[in-house]
Enzyme design. Sequence first.
Site, PDB file in Angstrom:
ATOM      1  N   GLY A 104      22.854 -67.116 -25.581  1.00  0.00           N
ATOM      2  CA  GLY A 104      24.005 -66.594 -24.844  1.00  0.00           C
ATOM      3  C   GLY A 104      24.146 -67.246 -23.480  1.00  0.00           C
ATOM      4  O   GLY A 104      23.158 -67.634 -22.855  1.00  0.00           O
ATOM      5  N   ARG A 142      23.205 -70.706 -31.134  1.00  0.00           N
ATOM      6  CA  ARG A 142      22.059 -69.850 -31.459  1.00  0.00           C
ATOM      7  C   ARG A 142      21.248 -70.351 -32.661  1.00  0.00           C
ATOM      8  O   ARG A 142      20.458 -69.606 -33.231  1.00  0.00           O
ATOM      9  CB  ARG A 142      22.546 -68.426 -31.741  1.00  0.00           C
ATOM     10  CG  ARG A 142      23.035 -67.678 -30.520  1.00  0.00           C
ATOM     11  CD  ARG A 142      23.086 -66.187 -30.764  1.00  0.00           C
ATOM     12  NE  ARG A 142      23.625 -65.476 -29.618  1.00  0.00           N
ATOM     13  CZ  ARG A 142      22.895 -65.097 -28.565  1.00  0.00           C
ATOM     14  NH1 ARG A 142      21.611 -65.363 -28.526  1.00  0.00           N
ATOM     15  NH2 ARG A 142      23.467 -64.452 -27.579  1.00  0.00           N
ATOM     16  N   ASP A 154      13.955 -65.387 -24.706  1.00  0.00           N
ATOM     17  CA  ASP A 154      12.647 -65.257 -25.369  1.00  0.00           C
ATOM     18  C   ASP A 154      12.624 -65.954 -26.728  1.00  0.00           C
ATOM     19  O   ASP A 154      11.681 -66.686 -27.039  1.00  0.00           O
ATOM     20  CB  ASP A 154      12.234 -63.786 -25.483  1.00  0.00           C
ATOM     21  CG  ASP A 154      13.318 -62.909 -26.075  1.00  0.00           C
ATOM     22  OD1 ASP A 154      14.507 -63.264 -25.987  1.00  0.00           O
ATOM     23  OD2 ASP A 154      12.987 -61.867 -26.655  1.00  0.00           O
ATOM     24  N   ASP A 155      13.683 -65.777 -27.523  1.00  0.00           N
ATOM     25  CA  ASP A 155      13.696 -66.404 -28.852  1.00  0.00           C
ATOM     26  C   ASP A 155      13.765 -67.930 -28.735  1.00  0.00           C
ATOM     27  O   ASP A 155      13.064 -68.649 -29.450  1.00  0.00           O
ATOM     28  CB  ASP A 155      14.894 -65.899 -29.667  1.00  0.00           C
ATOM     29  CG  ASP A 155      14.703 -64.457 -30.126  1.00  0.00           C
ATOM     30  OD1 ASP A 155      13.536 -64.042 -30.312  1.00  0.00           O
ATOM     31  OD2 ASP A 155      15.705 -63.745 -30.310  1.00  0.00           O
ATOM     32  N   LYS A 172      16.063 -68.255 -19.258  1.00  0.00           N
ATOM     33  CA  LYS A 172      17.471 -67.855 -19.129  1.00  0.00           C
ATOM     34  C   LYS A 172      17.722 -66.571 -19.897  1.00  0.00           C
ATOM     35  O   LYS A 172      17.171 -66.389 -20.973  1.00  0.00           O
ATOM     36  CB  LYS A 172      18.336 -68.963 -19.737  1.00  0.00           C
ATOM     37  CG  LYS A 172      19.784 -68.643 -19.886  1.00  0.00           C
ATOM     38  CD  LYS A 172      20.305 -68.836 -21.330  1.00  0.00           C
ATOM     39  CE  LYS A 172      19.771 -67.834 -22.298  1.00  0.00           C
ATOM     40  NZ  LYS A 172      20.432 -67.822 -23.602  1.00  0.00           N
ATOM     41  N   THR A 173      18.461 -65.664 -19.418  1.00  0.00           N
ATOM     42  CA  THR A 173      19.142 -64.575 -20.125  1.00  0.00           C
ATOM     43  C   THR A 173      19.605 -63.541 -19.116  1.00  0.00           C
ATOM     44  O   THR A 173      18.811 -63.123 -18.246  1.00  0.00           O
ATOM     45  CB  THR A 173      18.331 -63.880 -21.242  1.00  0.00           C
ATOM     46  OG1 THR A 173      19.119 -62.800 -21.756  1.00  0.00           O
ATOM     47  CG2 THR A 173      16.988 -63.327 -20.829  1.00  0.00           C
ATOM     48  N   ASP A 204      20.024 -60.668 -19.758  1.00  0.00           N
ATOM     49  CA  ASP A 204      19.375 -59.398 -20.101  1.00  0.00           C
ATOM     50  C   ASP A 204      18.181 -59.070 -19.193  1.00  0.00           C
ATOM     51  O   ASP A 204      17.763 -57.926 -19.108  1.00  0.00           O
ATOM     52  CB  ASP A 204      18.884 -59.420 -21.552  1.00  0.00           C
ATOM     53  CG  ASP A 204      20.032 -59.546 -22.542  1.00  0.00           C
ATOM     54  OD1 ASP A 204      21.196 -59.603 -22.096  1.00  0.00           O
ATOM     55  OD2 ASP A 204      19.766 -59.590 -23.759  1.00  0.00           O
ATOM     56  N   LYS A 233      40.803 -37.667 -13.394  1.00  0.00           N
ATOM     57  CA  LYS A 233      41.185 -37.119 -14.704  1.00  0.00           C
ATOM     58  C   LYS A 233      40.476 -37.757 -15.900  1.00  0.00           C
ATOM     59  O   LYS A 233      40.687 -37.335 -17.019  1.00  0.00           O
ATOM     60  CB  LYS A 233      42.703 -37.221 -14.887  1.00  0.00           C
ATOM     61  CG  LYS A 233      43.274 -38.634 -14.847  1.00  0.00           C
ATOM     62  CD  LYS A 233      44.778 -38.610 -15.095  1.00  0.00           C
ATOM     63  CE  LYS A 233      45.326 -40.023 -15.034  1.00  0.00           C
ATOM     64  NZ  LYS A 233      46.762 -40.092 -15.233  1.00  0.00           N
ATOM     65  N   TYR A 234      39.668 -38.791 -15.671  1.00  0.00           N
ATOM     66  CA  TYR A 234      39.008 -39.425 -16.826  1.00  0.00           C
ATOM     67  C   TYR A 234      37.495 -39.462 -16.673  1.00  0.00           C
ATOM     68  O   TYR A 234      36.970 -39.666 -15.575  1.00  0.00           O
ATOM     69  CB  TYR A 234      39.469 -40.884 -16.990  1.00  0.00           C
ATOM     70  CG  TYR A 234      40.922 -41.046 -17.346  1.00  0.00           C
ATOM     71  CD1 TYR A 234      41.452 -40.447 -18.481  1.00  0.00           C
ATOM     72  CD2 TYR A 234      41.747 -41.830 -16.546  1.00  0.00           C
ATOM     73  CE1 TYR A 234      42.792 -40.618 -18.812  1.00  0.00           C
ATOM     74  CE2 TYR A 234      43.082 -42.009 -16.865  1.00  0.00           C
ATOM     75  CZ  TYR A 234      43.607 -41.398 -17.998  1.00  0.00           C
ATOM     76  OH  TYR A 234      44.917 -41.566 -18.319  1.00  0.00           O
ATOM     77  N   MET A 272      26.049 -54.935 -21.448  1.00  0.00           N
ATOM     78  CA  MET A 272      25.221 -55.864 -22.214  1.00  0.00           C
ATOM     79  C   MET A 272      23.751 -55.750 -21.851  1.00  0.00           C
ATOM     80  O   MET A 272      23.397 -55.189 -20.817  1.00  0.00           O
ATOM     81  CB  MET A 272      25.685 -57.306 -21.982  1.00  0.00           C
ATOM     82  CG  MET A 272      26.386 -57.865 -23.178  1.00  0.00           C
ATOM     83  SD  MET A 272      26.630 -59.617 -23.019  1.00  0.00           S
ATOM     84  CE  MET A 272      27.732 -59.850 -24.418  1.00  0.00           C
ATOM     85  N   GLY A 273      22.955 -56.354 -22.680  1.00  0.00           N
ATOM     86  CA  GLY A 273      21.492 -56.285 -22.520  1.00  0.00           C
ATOM     87  C   GLY A 273      20.971 -55.841 -23.866  1.00  0.00           C
ATOM     88  O   GLY A 273      20.832 -54.636 -24.099  1.00  0.00           O
ATOM     89  N   ARG A 274      20.712 -56.805 -24.738  1.00  0.00           N
ATOM     90  CA  ARG A 274      20.479 -56.506 -26.147  1.00  0.00           C
ATOM     91  C   ARG A 274      19.432 -55.424 -26.403  1.00  0.00           C
ATOM     92  O   ARG A 274      19.695 -54.447 -27.081  1.00  0.00           O
ATOM     93  CB  ARG A 274      20.083 -57.778 -26.878  1.00  0.00           C
ATOM     94  CG  ARG A 274      20.144 -57.623 -28.359  1.00  0.00           C
ATOM     95  CD  ARG A 274      19.554 -58.756 -29.137  1.00  0.00           C
ATOM     96  NE  ARG A 274      19.242 -59.932 -28.401  1.00  0.00           N
ATOM     97  CZ  ARG A 274      19.845 -61.107 -28.559  1.00  0.00           C
ATOM     98  NH1 ARG A 274      20.824 -61.217 -29.424  1.00  0.00           N
ATOM     99  NH2 ARG A 274      19.438 -62.140 -27.879  1.00  0.00           N
ATOM    100  N   ARG A 326      28.859 -63.049 -18.082  1.00  0.00           N
ATOM    101  CA  ARG A 326      27.946 -64.094 -18.567  1.00  0.00           C
ATOM    102  C   ARG A 326      28.290 -65.492 -18.068  1.00  0.00           C
ATOM    103  O   ARG A 326      27.449 -66.378 -18.089  1.00  0.00           O
ATOM    104  CB  ARG A 326      27.930 -64.118 -20.104  1.00  0.00           C
ATOM    105  CG  ARG A 326      27.277 -62.906 -20.703  1.00  0.00           C
ATOM    106  CD  ARG A 326      26.729 -63.152 -22.060  1.00  0.00           C
ATOM    107  NE  ARG A 326      27.591 -63.919 -22.933  1.00  0.00           N
ATOM    108  CZ  ARG A 326      27.336 -64.150 -24.211  1.00  0.00           C
ATOM    109  NH1 ARG A 326      26.226 -63.649 -24.745  1.00  0.00           N
ATOM    110  NH2 ARG A 326      28.141 -64.838 -24.956  1.00  0.00           N
TER     111      ARG A 326
HETATM  112  P1  FBP Z   1      20.508 -64.332 -24.816  1.00  0.00           P
HETATM  113  O1  FBP Z   1      19.333 -63.437 -25.057  1.00  0.00           O
HETATM  114  O2  FBP Z   1      20.608 -65.450 -25.769  1.00  0.00           O
HETATM  115  O3  FBP Z   1      20.559 -64.796 -23.391  1.00  0.00           O
HETATM  116  O4  FBP Z   1      21.840 -63.493 -25.014  1.00  0.00           O
HETATM  117  C1  FBP Z   1      21.955 -62.222 -24.489  1.00  0.00           C
HETATM  118  C2  FBP Z   1      23.278 -61.567 -24.782  1.00  0.00           C
HETATM  119  O5  FBP Z   1      24.159 -61.750 -23.701  1.00  0.00           O
HETATM  120  C3  FBP Z   1      23.066 -60.093 -25.087  1.00  0.00           C
HETATM  121  O6  FBP Z   1      23.136 -59.318 -23.933  1.00  0.00           O
HETATM  122  C4  FBP Z   1      24.133 -59.813 -26.102  1.00  0.00           C
HETATM  123  O7  FBP Z   1      23.769 -58.778 -26.974  1.00  0.00           O
HETATM  124  C5  FBP Z   1      24.238 -61.096 -26.844  1.00  0.00           C
HETATM  125  O8  FBP Z   1      23.906 -62.106 -25.944  1.00  0.00           O
HETATM  126  C6  FBP Z   1      25.601 -61.341 -27.429  1.00  0.00           C
HETATM  127  O9  FBP Z   1      25.626 -62.612 -27.975  1.00  0.00           O
HETATM  128  P2  FBP Z   1      26.867 -63.237 -28.723  1.00  0.00           P
HETATM  129  O10 FBP Z   1      27.962 -63.397 -27.730  1.00  0.00           O
HETATM  130  O11 FBP Z   1      26.339 -64.530 -29.238  1.00  0.00           O
HETATM  131  O12 FBP Z   1      27.230 -62.290 -29.812  1.00  0.00           O
END
Ligand code: FBP
Length: 551
Positions: free
Chosen positions: A81, A145, A175-176, A202-203, A205, A242-243, A250-252, A428
């Site tokens: 990402g 990816r 990490d991956d 990088k990330t 997250d 009112k809402y 984000m943040g898997r 991002r």
């Molecule tokens: P990375 O771990 O590759 O940096 O990506 C993180 C992220 O931004 C997550 O927060 C999110 O769930 C995911 O990418 C979404 O990825 P995509 O846009 O490829 O569906």
Amino acid sequence: MELSALQKVRYTYKPKLPRILSGAVTDIAVQLGKPTESIADQAALKALFKETYGKPLATFAPGKNAAIGRKLSVAVILSGGQAPGGHNVIAGLYDGLKKGNPDSKLIGLKGGPSGLIDNKSVEITAAMMDAYRNTGGFDMIGSGRTKIETPEQFAASLENATKLGLDAVVIIGGDDSNTNAALLAEYFLSKGSKIQVIGCPKTIDGDLKNEHIEISFGFDTAVKTYSELIGNIERDANSAKKYWHFIKLMGRSASHITLECALQTQPNICFISEEVEARKLSLGQVVDQICDAVVKRADNKENFGVVLIPEGLVEFIPEMKKLIEELNDVMADKETEFAELENFHAQTDWLVTQLSDPSAYLFTSLPAEIAKELLMDRDPHGNVQVSRIETEKLLMGMTAGKLKDLKKAGTYKGSFSALGHFFGYEGRCAFPSNFDADYCYSLGFSAFVLIASGLTGYLSSVKNLTAPADRWVAGGVPLTMMMNMEHRHGSDKPVIKKALVELEGKPFKTFAAERETWAVTTSFVYPGAIQYYGPAEICDQPTITLKLEKS
Ligand code: FBP
């Protein structure tokens, strides 16, 4: 391409470097520590990484480095990402290489790791580099990816890297992707190749961190961007009154983004997935917590509020986690059978025969849209695409249902009108903050020093990040040191361990000490936009999380 006024000014920004990296490159010596161990599963990892396991930590210090001026050919990959600052990592690497030897060259592998497998590359020229300095996005060479995993893909990677005459490959990823970097470094050495592999953390997250990697790049800019947007919504909520705004962030897996945004904006409710899991909260209990705050605020005539939800929450609610794990295994083990099912009804009928009774019950009781989202394709690393699961809508619907019951019972007298948001892509590719611009440039430069010094299987590291940049400490962390074995895609795999929010850590405790007040009393903070120009106390500050962790 027409340039915005900000972009023109940002081109001229000169990223700050740690003192050790800002002098003559021949004066940067590499100090190596003692052999290291992986964080767990040492025997299994030693067996898998025969060539690269247990390397020492590397730190840069003043001293002579004769090797640093050799002519190098290096390739760079942006993987996974997008995260603000990726172009500055490339800029730091490029400038380091040219400073070491003007004849060295940097090649961009296009579209992520597949650029190496399919040999799609472009040489990065000075003009090309200058067009991307201090900009957001990964559009300079693109990202992807693809996971390098089959024997054919590894062989093609080596063949193409050799054809390109490379001395090293730099993988900028999470990490991956850095697990992939470790596997590639090991593979190259096992085949007798001298091509080095270096990773960069990088990330957005923020979950690639440990003692030596204080934060992954992009987190700083992303949380500042989201916090600005949340602050704007809080102000709107407090104006219109009112809402209830349900905001998924984000943040898997880890909730670092959500926690930092909560510290910056003080919303009424904020869930931290790691706590939900530790307290074994059910979906019903999560909804009860929201309803409790809605009722209390309604008693004060405040029928509005803001709820922050980490996108990975569903994977941490124990019954949902079990369901997702079972779905992952069934969909991986019986891939062909599953692919042949014609529609959602057929998938549901088949799945109830495959899942355990509690998971089958939960799956069929979820709103159809959410259940469908749980069946979407996994990413190449086997992860559920949580960014596509509309948790905010699930919670909005369940909250409205429960409030209806409370109204009937006479315990709730307010009005509830909810709006859902998802902030992810908004952050991002933002222009990197000063912090990320400096940090990324330093990471890239540090990657160059690791390469020029002949190291492989390392993650570029820059620490002491709450101090001014000239006091940052640069070096490299062996990739195997951060690894353990995890069950992925139906089998045990070596992976870099994700750093989750620590419930005993200062950032979480600071939030936990305040949240009951925030739930009932409107305590919103409106942080405003990222500040680039002005006093360092405003423009160059790291996140609250990093300051609390290092205090
Ligand atoms: P990375 O771990 O590759 O940096 O990506 C993180 C992220 O931004 C997550 O927060 C999110 O769930 C995911 O990418 C979404 O990825 P995509 O846009 O490829 O569906």
